[in-house]
Design a protein around this motif. Sequence first.
Motif: not given
Length: 71
Positions: A4-5, A44-59
């Motif tokens: 989970f993340y 907000d920018g950091a949240f969106l950046r991390l969310e995109r990165a984790k979704r690319r990894r399959g989360y």
Amino acid sequence: MARFYSLSIQPTLFGGASLIRNWGRIGTNGQAKVETFDDPQEVDGAFLRLERAKRRRGYVDPRATGADLPR
């Protein structure tokens, strides 16, 4: 391995905001990291950046897939 993340934003006492990240194996408490920002737009920018990165990894969001959250 089931993992989970989670990301959340919490206000600080001094007008800033903190980005709280939790991750680990499902069924454990996992680990946590807190990053504090003075400007709410930065968090907000950091949240969106991390969310995109984790979704690319399959989360994925379990609510979007209809999967139950672990109890």
